[in-house]
Design a protein around this motif. Structure first.
Motif, PDB file in Angstrom:
ATOM      1  N   TRP A 103     -10.257 -29.884  48.109  1.00 57.05           N
ATOM      2  CA  TRP A 103     -10.408 -31.221  48.664  1.00 57.05           C
ATOM      3  C   TRP A 103     -10.855 -32.172  47.553  1.00 57.05           C
ATOM      4  O   TRP A 103     -11.624 -31.798  46.666  1.00 57.05           O
ATOM      5  N   GLN A 107     -12.193 -36.898  50.080  1.00 60.72           N
ATOM      6  CA  GLN A 107     -12.019 -36.115  51.304  1.00 60.72           C
ATOM      7  C   GLN A 107     -13.332 -35.450  51.714  1.00 60.72           C
ATOM      8  O   GLN A 107     -13.710 -35.478  52.894  1.00 60.72           O
ATOM      9  N   ARG A 158     -10.711 -24.383  48.985  1.00 59.57           N
ATOM     10  CA  ARG A 158     -11.356 -25.166  50.036  1.00 59.57           C
ATOM     11  C   ARG A 158     -12.347 -24.329  50.846  1.00 59.57           C
ATOM     12  O   ARG A 158     -13.345 -24.862  51.335  1.00 59.57           O
TER      13      ARG A 158
END
Length: 241
Positions: A103, A107, A158
């Protein structure tokens, strides 16, 4: 239904009105395996599939909400709505085609804010889900019940961020540590700018769609060549008799 003021509202119909109510107890983070804008995600849910998600988060951190958080969205398989009426809130996020990239800072900051709001609005407990139906926060591949047949979404990068940055950031923000902000913008085009570029004089498709269409065409040609090769092989075998 509940709408988050930190997201652009783009209500998905008829799903928003026709799908049953839920009592949200979980937030599940996803990667959509495409470098899409939120508008492109909305168009995909609307035009190309019977699946949907509550939220989308593009690379620059912008959030869009498609369905109210007290209405079922169909991104989490068995967690969409359980027999007791509880269900999961889902948030898709832009990623590369293999959903292996991390990310972005923007984000992360937006997802932390969303996680804080869900705790404050719906009372999600500040813990990582311990089982597939345990209230809290998680990511799509965490439990097989959250997908149909298993998934690799999101990728390892992530998952690591979720455990080391994202979820701790939600807890820290609620406990007074503040919410991180993204780095200042620079003049370099972002991934979202590149993949979303569209030369309207040549085509109504953006770069991402051109790449996907080209890949499909190449695959069709490869299949046709393989079929012709098989026919030639049969003809040669027949002529040798």
């Amino acid at each position: 239904m509940a709408w988050y003021s930190g997201a652009t509202k783009r209500e998905l119909q008829p799903e928003s009105d026709s799908q049953p109510a839920i009592r949200p107890t979980q937030l599940i983070f996803h990667s959509i395996a495409a470098p899409w804008t939120n508008q492109r995600m909305y168009e995909y849910w609307r035009d190309s599939t019977n699946l949907d998600s509550h939220f989308g988060c593009q690379y620059d951190g912008g959030l869009m909400q498609f369905i109210g958080t007290e209405t079922r969205a169909d991104a989490n398989a068995s967690a969409n709505r359980r027999a007791d009426g509880t269900g999961a809130v889902s948030c898709e996020s832009a990623s590369n085609l293999e959903h292996t990239d991390p990310w972005t800072d923007a984000q992360i900051a937006s997802l932390i804010r969303l996680g804080v709001w869900l705790h404050e609005r719906h009372g999600l407990p500040l813990r990582i889900c311990r089982t597939w139906d345990d209230p809290g926060y998680g990511y799509h591949r965490m439990f097989p019940e959250w997908s149909l047949g298993g998934t690799a979404c999101p990728g390892d990068a992530r998952v690591k961020q979720f455990r080391e940055v994202l979820f701790p950031g939600i807890v820290a923000a609620i406990e007074g540590g503040g919410i991180p902000t993204s780095h200042e913008e620079n003049d370099m085009p972002s991934a979202i700018d590149l993949w979303s570029y569209r030369n309207e004089a040549m085509s109504d498709r953006d770069v991402y769609q051109v790449v996907m269409d080209t890949d499909a065409t190449v695959q069709q040609l490869a299949d046709a060549v393989a079929a012709l090769a098989a026919e030639v092989k049969q003809l040669r075998a027949g002529g040798a008799k």
